[in-house]
Design a protein around this motif. Sequence first.
Motif, mmCIF file in Angstrom:
data_model
loop_
_atom_site.group_PDB
_atom_site.id
_atom_site.type_symbol
_atom_site.label_atom_id
_atom_site.label_comp_id
_atom_site.label_asym_id
_atom_site.label_seq_id
_atom_site.Cartn_x
_atom_site.Cartn_y
_atom_site.Cartn_z
ATOM 1 N N LEU A 185 0.834 -1.200 0.000
ATOM 2 C CA LEU A 185 0.000 0.000 0.000
ATOM 3 C C LEU A 185 0.869 1.250 0.000
ATOM 4 C CD1 LEU A 185 -2.818 1.333 0.121
ATOM 5 C CD2 LEU A 185 -2.578 1.291 2.617
ATOM 6 N N PHE A 186 1.910 1.288 0.842
ATOM 7 C CA PHE A 186 2.789 2.463 0.884
ATOM 8 C C PHE A 186 3.486 2.678 -0.455
ATOM 9 C CE2 PHE A 186 3.625 3.154 5.701
ATOM 10 C CZ PHE A 186 2.288 3.442 5.872
ATOM 11 N N LYS A 187 3.881 1.610 -1.111
ATOM 12 C CA LYS A 187 4.509 1.726 -2.432
ATOM 13 C C LYS A 187 3.509 2.323 -3.430
ATOM 14 C CE LYS A 187 6.984 -0.963 -5.892
ATOM 15 N NZ LYS A 187 7.529 -2.281 -6.254
ATOM 16 N N GLU A 188 2.269 1.821 -3.403
ATOM 17 C CA GLU A 188 1.244 2.299 -4.332
ATOM 18 C C GLU A 188 0.872 3.763 -4.069
ATOM 19 O OE1 GLU A 188 -3.366 1.326 -5.652
ATOM 20 O OE2 GLU A 188 -2.365 -0.031 -4.243
ATOM 21 N N ILE A 189 0.670 4.127 -2.816
ATOM 22 C CA ILE A 189 0.243 5.488 -2.483
ATOM 23 C C ILE A 189 1.374 6.494 -2.745
ATOM 24 C CG2 ILE A 189 0.822 5.432 -0.013
ATOM 25 C CD1 ILE A 189 -1.806 6.896 0.545
ATOM 26 N N THR A 190 2.608 6.074 -2.560
ATOM 27 C CA THR A 190 3.745 6.940 -2.848
ATOM 28 C C THR A 190 3.911 7.122 -4.360
ATOM 29 O OG1 THR A 190 4.829 6.256 -0.804
ATOM 30 C CG2 THR A 190 6.224 7.268 -2.481
ATOM 31 N N LYS A 191 3.799 6.029 -5.107
ATOM 32 C CA LYS A 191 3.909 6.088 -6.573
ATOM 33 C C LYS A 191 2.804 6.969 -7.165
ATOM 34 C CE LYS A 191 4.336 3.181 -10.648
ATOM 35 N NZ LYS A 191 4.341 1.817 -11.170
ATOM 36 N N ALA A 192 1.614 6.952 -6.547
ATOM 37 C CA ALA A 192 0.496 7.775 -7.016
ATOM 38 C C ALA A 192 0.690 9.258 -6.691
ATOM 39 C CB ALA A 192 -0.811 7.273 -6.396
ATOM 40 N N GLY A 193 1.733 9.586 -5.904
ATOM 41 C CA GLY A 193 2.003 10.972 -5.556
ATOM 42 C C GLY A 193 1.088 11.524 -4.476
ATOM 43 N N VAL A 194 0.419 10.633 -3.754
ATOM 44 C CA VAL A 194 -0.544 11.042 -2.730
ATOM 45 C C VAL A 194 0.121 11.213 -1.371
ATOM 46 C CG1 VAL A 194 -2.584 10.259 -1.453
ATOM 47 C CG2 VAL A 194 -2.504 10.019 -3.944
ATOM 48 N N MET A 195 1.023 10.304 -1.007
ATOM 49 C CA MET A 195 1.645 10.328 0.322
ATOM 50 C C MET A 195 2.751 11.372 0.361
ATOM 51 S SD MET A 195 1.735 8.950 3.398
ATOM 52 C CE MET A 195 1.106 7.281 3.312
#
Length: 124
Positions: A31-41
């Motif tokens: 989840l952290f990888k996905e949310i970071t890649k999406a530019g959200v975190m």
Amino acid sequence: MPRFLSLIRIDEQQASEFRSDPGFEQRMGALFKEITKAGVMLDTAGLLPTKEGTRLLWDGGKVSCTDGPFTETKEVVGGYALLQCKDKAEAVEWTRRFLETHPAHWHVGAELRQIDEGTASPEA
């Protein structure tokens, strides 16, 4: 895009009983990888126990300080995430997904608050 602060709430008295299941770290990492890649975190971290904290209160023209632990408080902020999302619905969805990564027997909550971008910052 608006920013949101997700305050992760835990029962500090029960936190020592939290045992993760075998896939917890993997789910959280994905989840952290996905949310970071999406530019959200923008930022996230857990917080040390309240026994390491201090509360400050302005009252009657004076500041008072109280060192932790704060045993009268059952639920405390155990961590946070700073998110930048297109809207509140997206922030709610990411926060929901974060909570769902936790084992079912844990009691973890989140308070999601939009940051008031109209307030002048110290850099302004």
